[in-house]
Design a protein around this motif. Sequence first.
Motif, mmCIF file in Angstrom:
data_model
loop_
_atom_site.group_PDB
_atom_site.id
_atom_site.type_symbol
_atom_site.label_atom_id
_atom_site.label_comp_id
_atom_site.label_asym_id
_atom_site.label_seq_id
_atom_site.Cartn_x
_atom_site.Cartn_y
_atom_site.Cartn_z
ATOM 1 N N PHE A 79 0.797 -0.922 -0.097
ATOM 2 C CA PHE A 79 -0.200 0.075 0.008
ATOM 3 C C PHE A 79 0.994 1.245 0.155
ATOM 4 O O PHE A 79 1.765 1.247 0.514
ATOM 5 C CB PHE A 79 -1.039 -0.035 1.328
ATOM 6 N N LYS A 82 -0.330 2.653 4.543
ATOM 7 C CA LYS A 82 -1.016 1.394 5.262
ATOM 8 C C LYS A 82 -2.257 1.985 6.211
ATOM 9 O O LYS A 82 -2.994 0.985 6.331
ATOM 10 C CB LYS A 82 0.013 0.659 6.095
ATOM 11 N N VAL A 84 -5.127 4.787 6.668
ATOM 12 C CA VAL A 84 -6.034 6.017 5.908
ATOM 13 C C VAL A 84 -7.115 6.169 6.879
ATOM 14 O O VAL A 84 -7.698 5.407 7.472
ATOM 15 C CB VAL A 84 -6.442 5.427 4.632
ATOM 16 N N PHE A 94 -7.621 3.653 -0.375
ATOM 17 C CA PHE A 94 -6.304 3.275 -0.141
ATOM 18 C C PHE A 94 -5.727 3.159 -1.597
ATOM 19 O O PHE A 94 -6.483 2.971 -2.571
ATOM 20 C CB PHE A 94 -6.201 1.940 0.247
ATOM 21 N N TYR A 96 -3.292 0.886 -3.720
ATOM 22 C CA TYR A 96 -2.567 -0.593 -3.420
ATOM 23 C C TYR A 96 -1.743 -0.753 -4.997
ATOM 24 O O TYR A 96 -2.266 -0.726 -5.814
ATOM 25 C CB TYR A 96 -3.745 -1.742 -3.369
#
Length: 153
Positions: A79, A82, A84, A94, A96
């Motif tokens: 990510f 990691k 949020v 997020f 990724y």
Amino acid sequence: MKWSKKLIALFAVVVLLLACWGYDALRVREFSVELVEATPSPAVADGQTPVSVTLRVTRGGEPCSGHVLLGKSQNGGSFKAKRVTTDGDGVARFTYYPYLKSRLNELTDVTLTFADESNSVLIAVPARLTCTLEMVEGDGGPGGQKTNDEMFG
């Protein structure tokens, strides 16, 4: 006599910890973490094409703002951040980055796990969401495999 007092004190501490855990275990049922969207889907296992994962946290159907979510990938990739925090609508986004599929790293779907670190009061019992992100092989573009001749001329 000394041992009995120590045993009673130890028992009281264990009961207190179990009561705290039980409170948070009941409280976690009020919260929900749901997947709103993951784009692109399926994701490309090229090690560079980001996937935007949008989640929503609610409590009794109402959005939860200011909750910190922790994202983990169980079988490849990473990510951008990691942790949020949800916005006013209870939404967290997020980014990724999938793994790079290669001869040594087979193509497999990725399991993403998200935990709401903000819903517990006493002992960490987070609301969780686990989802599977389908992966496909890249087209061999800029992130594809190259031979030594292509790299060194």
